[in-house]
Scaffold this motif. Sequence first.
Motif, PDB file in Angstrom:
ATOM      1  N   LYS A   1       0.801  -1.243  -0.040  1.00  0.00           N
ATOM      2  CA  LYS A   1      -0.012  -0.029   0.047  1.00  0.00           C
ATOM      3  C   LYS A   1       0.799   1.280  -0.023  1.00  0.00           C
ATOM      4  O   LYS A   1       0.491   2.263  -0.861  1.00  0.00           O
ATOM      5  CB  LYS A   1      -0.914  -0.054   1.350  1.00  0.00           C
ATOM      6  N   VAL A   2       1.830   1.311   0.861  1.00  0.00           N
ATOM      7  CA  VAL A   2       2.807   2.335   0.726  1.00  0.00           C
ATOM      8  C   VAL A   2       3.506   2.563  -0.530  1.00  0.00           C
ATOM      9  O   VAL A   2       3.656   3.765  -1.199  1.00  0.00           O
ATOM     10  CB  VAL A   2       3.748   2.381   2.054  1.00  0.00           C
ATOM     11  N   LEU A   3       4.001   1.416  -1.246  1.00  0.00           N
ATOM     12  CA  LEU A   3       4.649   1.565  -2.462  1.00  0.00           C
ATOM     13  C   LEU A   3       3.400   2.031  -3.503  1.00  0.00           C
ATOM     14  O   LEU A   3       3.743   3.069  -4.261  1.00  0.00           O
ATOM     15  CB  LEU A   3       4.950   0.234  -2.966  1.00  0.00           C
ATOM     16  N   LEU A   4       2.357   1.799  -3.575  1.00  0.00           N
ATOM     17  CA  LEU A   4       1.230   2.215  -4.254  1.00  0.00           C
ATOM     18  C   LEU A   4       0.998   3.907  -4.081  1.00  0.00           C
ATOM     19  O   LEU A   4       0.918   4.562  -5.208  1.00  0.00           O
ATOM     20  CB  LEU A   4      -0.202   1.386  -4.445  1.00  0.00           C
ATOM     21  N   GLU A   5       0.789   4.101  -2.789  1.00  0.00           N
ATOM     22  CA  GLU A   5       0.738   5.514  -2.369  1.00  0.00           C
ATOM     23  C   GLU A   5       1.703   6.542  -3.080  1.00  0.00           C
ATOM     24  O   GLU A   5       1.587   7.605  -3.458  1.00  0.00           O
ATOM     25  CB  GLU A   5       0.550   5.764  -1.096  1.00  0.00           C
TER      26      GLU A   5
ATOM     27  N   VAL B   1       3.260   1.635 -11.953  1.00  0.00           N
ATOM     28  CA  VAL B   1       3.308   0.306 -10.863  1.00  0.00           C
ATOM     29  C   VAL B   1       4.055  -0.729 -11.154  1.00  0.00           C
ATOM     30  O   VAL B   1       4.542  -1.573 -10.183  1.00  0.00           O
ATOM     31  CB  VAL B   1       1.630   0.043 -10.911  1.00  0.00           C
ATOM     32  N   LYS B   2       4.029  -1.172 -12.232  1.00  0.00           N
ATOM     33  CA  LYS B   2       5.019  -2.425 -12.759  1.00  0.00           C
ATOM     34  C   LYS B   2       6.357  -2.306 -12.324  1.00  0.00           C
ATOM     35  O   LYS B   2       7.013  -2.965 -11.793  1.00  0.00           O
ATOM     36  CB  LYS B   2       4.707  -2.755 -14.180  1.00  0.00           C
ATOM     37  N   THR B   3       6.944  -0.832 -12.751  1.00  0.00           N
ATOM     38  CA  THR B   3       8.392  -0.557 -12.419  1.00  0.00           C
ATOM     39  C   THR B   3       8.551  -0.470 -10.933  1.00  0.00           C
ATOM     40  O   THR B   3       9.483  -1.222 -10.548  1.00  0.00           O
ATOM     41  CB  THR B   3       8.568   0.869 -13.235  1.00  0.00           C
ATOM     42  N   ALA B   4       7.668   0.044 -10.270  1.00  0.00           N
ATOM     43  CA  ALA B   4       7.814   0.238  -8.759  1.00  0.00           C
ATOM     44  C   ALA B   4       7.788  -1.282  -7.852  1.00  0.00           C
ATOM     45  O   ALA B   4       8.730  -1.596  -7.327  1.00  0.00           O
ATOM     46  CB  ALA B   4       6.660   1.212  -8.286  1.00  0.00           C
ATOM     47  N   LEU B   5       6.974  -2.111  -8.499  1.00  0.00           N
ATOM     48  CA  LEU B   5       7.039  -3.479  -7.992  1.00  0.00           C
ATOM     49  C   LEU B   5       8.100  -4.259  -8.129  1.00  0.00           C
ATOM     50  O   LEU B   5       8.734  -4.876  -7.602  1.00  0.00           O
ATOM     51  CB  LEU B   5       5.727  -4.136  -8.476  1.00  0.00           C
ATOM     52  N   ASP B   6       8.662  -4.059  -9.502  1.00  0.00           N
ATOM     53  CA  ASP B   6       9.943  -4.800  -9.929  1.00  0.00           C
ATOM     54  C   ASP B   6      11.086  -4.414  -9.061  1.00  0.00           C
ATOM     55  O   ASP B   6      11.748  -5.098  -8.834  1.00  0.00           O
ATOM     56  CB  ASP B   6      10.172  -4.640 -11.553  1.00  0.00           C
ATOM     57  N   THR B   7      11.248  -2.966  -9.089  1.00  0.00           N
ATOM     58  CA  THR B   7      12.248  -2.276  -8.106  1.00  0.00           C
ATOM     59  C   THR B   7      11.971  -2.949  -6.601  1.00  0.00           C
ATOM     60  O   THR B   7      13.227  -3.377  -6.148  1.00  0.00           O
ATOM     61  CB  THR B   7      12.064  -0.872  -8.089  1.00  0.00           C
ATOM     62  N   ALA B   8      11.049  -3.031  -6.153  1.00  0.00           N
ATOM     63  CA  ALA B   8      11.074  -3.517  -4.702  1.00  0.00           C
ATOM     64  C   ALA B   8      10.957  -5.073  -4.734  1.00  0.00           C
ATOM     65  O   ALA B   8      10.744  -5.671  -3.451  1.00  0.00           O
ATOM     66  CB  ALA B   8       9.664  -2.932  -4.081  1.00  0.00           C
TER      67      ALA B   8
END
Length: 329
Positions: A252-256, A314-321
């Motif tokens: 949730k923090v990542l999506l925010e 969102v895809k880039t942020a999830l892959d980075t995390a």
Amino acid sequence: MLLLVTPSPPPTTPSVLPDIDKVTSQVAVTCQNDPVCSTIAGIFNNAAWAPLAAMLVVVVLILVLAFALRNVAHRVITRVVNRAATGGSITSRFRKGAATDSIDALLHERRKQRAETMGSVLKHIASIVILGTAVLTVLDRLTIPIAPLLTSVGILGVAIGFGAQELVKDFIAGMFMLLEDQYGVGDVIDAGPAVGTVEAVTLRVTRLRDVDGRVWYVRNGTITRVGNESQGWSRAFMDVPVAYDADVVSVKVLLEHVAEEIWADPELRESKIVEPPQVFGVEQLSDSSLVFRISAKTLPSAQAEVARELRLRVKTALDTAGIPMVATA
């Protein structure tokens, strides 16, 4: 023996011209029973020609009054149309900026076009009613029987009504569509028979162009429901499925954080997004994943472009995390 032959007189043909004396007497009787005409005839000292002159004056007065009423009606309609075409900002509840200014400009132009179209229709109706009434009144003053004319027009109207039911239905539906501002040129709508961008709107048909470039002509009377994707504002959203063992708070923090980045992007903020994107948290629980949802309110017809940008970030942020997305059935 001398025979005298008397030539027979030529046959007389009946005169097709109206009996002037009879018409004059009828006009005189009508004028006598009409207080306005009789008053005008009295001005001419009730001469033999006074009823005809007075009746001519009455006819002229009726026509002048009819045209004056028509002009007054047109002025009133024009004033109402101008007032309806200018209204307050519909997006005043949103953040003021370039995006909401674009919405206000678009809605103002649509409101103006709708008001002008309805004003034109009302002007034509007013002209037909006022001038038609004036013509019937003049014919009645000239002792021309209008009952057969009205009967013929009524029969013709009934015949046309039965033969053109679908046409009348289309026009009535088109008028209500314009009054209620259900859609306008440039809107992306689902009209039932076809889905596409509105290219032209008339009182009878609506012209659409679908994603394949095919042009559809849809009669207004056949449209029973309309889904408008371009009116006021739109919404772009993305569902993000992650594994059950993923940290809910971290996702949730990542999506925010992604929502804040999108809102901070000047290009998106000034031309496509009207409010900060929101993260709704866990939207669904499937048998294999947790589904988060992120949403953004956008300009009309800009939801597809904003949704693509959401998916990419969102895809880039999830892959980075290092948080994998789970395929959903």
